[in-house]
Scaffold this motif. Structure first.
Motif, mmCIF file in Angstrom:
data_model
loop_
_atom_site.group_PDB
_atom_site.id
_atom_site.type_symbol
_atom_site.label_atom_id
_atom_site.label_comp_id
_atom_site.label_asym_id
_atom_site.label_seq_id
_atom_site.Cartn_x
_atom_site.Cartn_y
_atom_site.Cartn_z
ATOM 1 N N GLY A 121 -5.939 6.706 -21.731
ATOM 2 C CA GLY A 121 -5.457 7.220 -20.452
ATOM 3 C C GLY A 121 -5.837 6.315 -19.297
ATOM 4 N N GLU A 122 -7.088 5.813 -19.353
ATOM 5 C CA GLU A 122 -7.523 4.893 -18.297
ATOM 6 C C GLU A 122 -6.664 3.634 -18.283
ATOM 7 N N ARG A 123 -6.319 3.178 -19.478
ATOM 8 C CA ARG A 123 -5.473 1.978 -19.556
ATOM 9 C C ARG A 123 -4.087 2.265 -18.985
ATOM 10 N N LEU A 124 -3.560 3.447 -19.325
ATOM 11 C CA LEU A 124 -2.255 3.825 -18.783
ATOM 12 C C LEU A 124 -2.297 3.919 -17.266
ATOM 13 N N ILE A 125 -3.372 4.496 -16.743
ATOM 14 C CA ILE A 125 -3.524 4.626 -15.287
ATOM 15 C C ILE A 125 -3.627 3.241 -14.634
ATOM 16 N N THR A 126 -4.418 2.363 -15.276
ATOM 17 C CA THR A 126 -4.577 0.998 -14.740
ATOM 18 C C THR A 126 -3.244 0.271 -14.724
ATOM 19 N N ASN A 127 -2.512 0.368 -15.846
ATOM 20 C CA ASN A 127 -1.204 -0.292 -15.916
ATOM 21 C C ASN A 127 -0.244 0.275 -14.874
ATOM 22 N N TYR A 128 -0.288 1.604 -14.710
ATOM 23 C CA TYR A 128 0.573 2.243 -13.720
ATOM 24 C C TYR A 128 0.223 1.762 -12.319
ATOM 25 N N GLN A 129 -1.098 1.654 -12.039
ATOM 26 C CA GLN A 129 -1.531 1.200 -10.715
ATOM 27 C C GLN A 129 -1.080 -0.235 -10.460
ATOM 28 N N LYS A 130 -1.185 -1.074 -11.501
ATOM 29 C CA LYS A 130 -0.730 -2.463 -11.367
ATOM 30 C C LYS A 130 0.763 -2.512 -11.063
ATOM 31 N N ARG A 131 1.503 -1.649 -11.758
ATOM 32 C CA ARG A 131 2.953 -1.587 -11.533
ATOM 33 C C ARG A 131 3.258 -1.163 -10.101
ATOM 34 N N GLN A 132 2.507 -0.180 -9.618
ATOM 35 C CA GLN A 132 2.707 0.296 -8.250
ATOM 36 C C GLN A 132 2.344 -0.782 -7.243
ATOM 37 N N ASP A 133 1.230 -1.488 -7.497
ATOM 38 C CA ASP A 133 0.828 -2.587 -6.613
ATOM 39 C C ASP A 133 1.894 -3.678 -6.597
ATOM 40 N N ALA A 134 2.412 -4.010 -7.787
ATOM 41 C CA ALA A 134 3.451 -5.038 -7.879
ATOM 42 C C ALA A 134 4.700 -4.603 -7.117
ATOM 43 N N ARG A 135 5.026 -3.321 -7.239
ATOM 44 C CA ARG A 135 6.210 -2.797 -6.546
ATOM 45 C C ARG A 135 6.042 -2.900 -5.022
ATOM 46 N N GLU A 136 4.839 -2.582 -4.559
ATOM 47 C CA GLU A 136 4.573 -2.661 -3.118
ATOM 48 C C GLU A 136 4.628 -4.104 -2.630
ATOM 49 N N ILE A 137 4.056 -5.024 -3.411
ATOM 50 C CA ILE A 137 4.040 -6.436 -3.016
ATOM 51 C C ILE A 137 5.446 -7.020 -3.052
ATOM 52 N N VAL A 138 6.237 -6.634 -4.066
ATOM 53 C CA VAL A 138 7.633 -7.085 -4.109
ATOM 54 C C VAL A 138 8.392 -6.535 -2.892
ATOM 55 N N GLY A 139 8.017 -5.320 -2.465
ATOM 56 C CA GLY A 139 8.619 -4.737 -1.262
ATOM 57 C C GLY A 139 8.312 -5.569 -0.029
ATOM 58 N N VAL A 140 7.065 -6.038 0.081
ATOM 59 C CA VAL A 140 6.674 -6.925 1.191
ATOM 60 C C VAL A 140 7.463 -8.226 1.111
ATOM 61 N N PHE A 141 7.603 -8.738 -0.096
ATOM 62 C CA PHE A 141 8.363 -9.972 -0.316
ATOM 63 C C PHE A 141 9.818 -9.803 0.134
ATOM 64 N N LYS A 142 10.418 -8.673 -0.239
ATOM 65 C CA LYS A 142 11.806 -8.406 0.158
ATOM 66 C C LYS A 142 11.951 -8.383 1.680
ATOM 67 N N THR A 143 10.971 -7.768 2.359
ATOM 68 C CA THR A 143 11.005 -7.720 3.823
ATOM 69 C C THR A 143 10.956 -9.130 4.407
ATOM 70 N N ASP A 144 10.118 -9.975 3.818
ATOM 71 C CA ASP A 144 10.023 -11.367 4.271
ATOM 72 C C ASP A 144 11.334 -12.117 4.040
ATOM 73 N N VAL A 145 11.953 -11.868 2.905
ATOM 74 C CA VAL A 145 13.215 -12.539 2.585
ATOM 75 C C VAL A 145 14.298 -12.125 3.588
ATOM 76 N N GLU A 146 14.340 -10.832 3.890
ATOM 77 C CA GLU A 146 15.318 -10.344 4.867
ATOM 78 C C GLU A 146 15.064 -10.956 6.245
ATOM 79 N N ARG A 147 13.798 -11.159 6.568
ATOM 80 C CA ARG A 147 13.443 -11.804 7.841
ATOM 81 C C ARG A 147 13.909 -13.267 7.835
#
Length: 230
Positions: A29-55
């Protein structure tokens, strides 16, 4: 003689298995939570990247519109100059043409989001290979875009410097009107080999066409990232 009562073993094994299962579930479960958190972090960072690209797209498209207007004005003035009818060109057109040379500067823009992705390694948590490929490609194209834009600006600035050093242009000269002053500066510009060459050989339009193609590529790759849910 029986060493253990069967009833004791019957109660021991379910408890033992429950403990083992609990450990597996806990660590899994801890591994699943860690992987999920990494996925969420990656999603947020890709979101920042998209904002930069649009800029980038917003800034670069405005810059390209300005360059396009400048080269259009340059061509009109160059044709009129060749026909000795420069006096007929509107003052605004002359100012726009000269602005491409005398106001240009090199700019380097790099998305902050791409740097965060590189440093954090967040792309490693992105499971969709097409997203990783598109994000990487966008970052490379944007970097190339601004390097080439700086190269184009350097060529223009170099030609302008050559014009100054040649002594052909007296910047303090003032005609009887602003239009006459602008005509004088444009004639000086066209009298310089390097400056005139950038207009007549089409070097600047070639850069602009390349920049437009780059932004089209960025938009297409950005659509891939969006369609993947990022």
């Amino acid at each position: 003689m029986k060493l253990f009562k069967s009833e004791g073993w019957k109660s021991f094994w379910p408890n033992f298995l429950a403990v083992i299962l609990g450990i597996v579930i806990t660590f899994g479960g801890e591994r699943l939570i860690t992987n999920y958190q990494k996925r969420q972090d990656a999603r947020e960072i890709v979101g920042v990247f998209k904002t930069d690209v649009e800029r980038h797209l917003k800034i670069s498209e405005g810059l390209l519109d300005s360059y396009t207007a400048g080269i259009s004005a340059l061509r009109k003035c160059a044709v009129a100059h060749g026909r000795k009818r420069l006096a007929e060109i509107p003052e605004d057109t002359l100012r726009c043409a000269l602005g491409l040379f005398f106001s240009v500067r090199g700019d380097i823009y790099s998305p902050v989001g791409m740097k965060v992705l590189e440093v954090s390694g967040a792309l490693g948590a992105v499971h969709e290979p097409e997203v990783v490929e598109s994000v990487t490609k966008i970052g490379n194209v944007i970097t190339t875009f601004w390097r080439q834009q700086d190269k184009m600006a350097t060529n223009i600035v170099g030609a302008k410097q050559h014009l100054y050093e040649s002594g052909r242009l007296d910047w303090s000269y003032r005609g009887t009107s602003l239009h006459e002053t602008l005509e004088y500066r444009f004639r000086c510009l066209m009298g310089d080999t390097l400056c005139a060459g950038l207009v007549t050989r089409g070097s600047i339009p070639a850069y602009l066409m390349m920049f437009r193609d780059m932004n089209d590529t960025i938009c297409a790759e950005l659509d891939i990232v969006r369609n993947a849910g990022y």
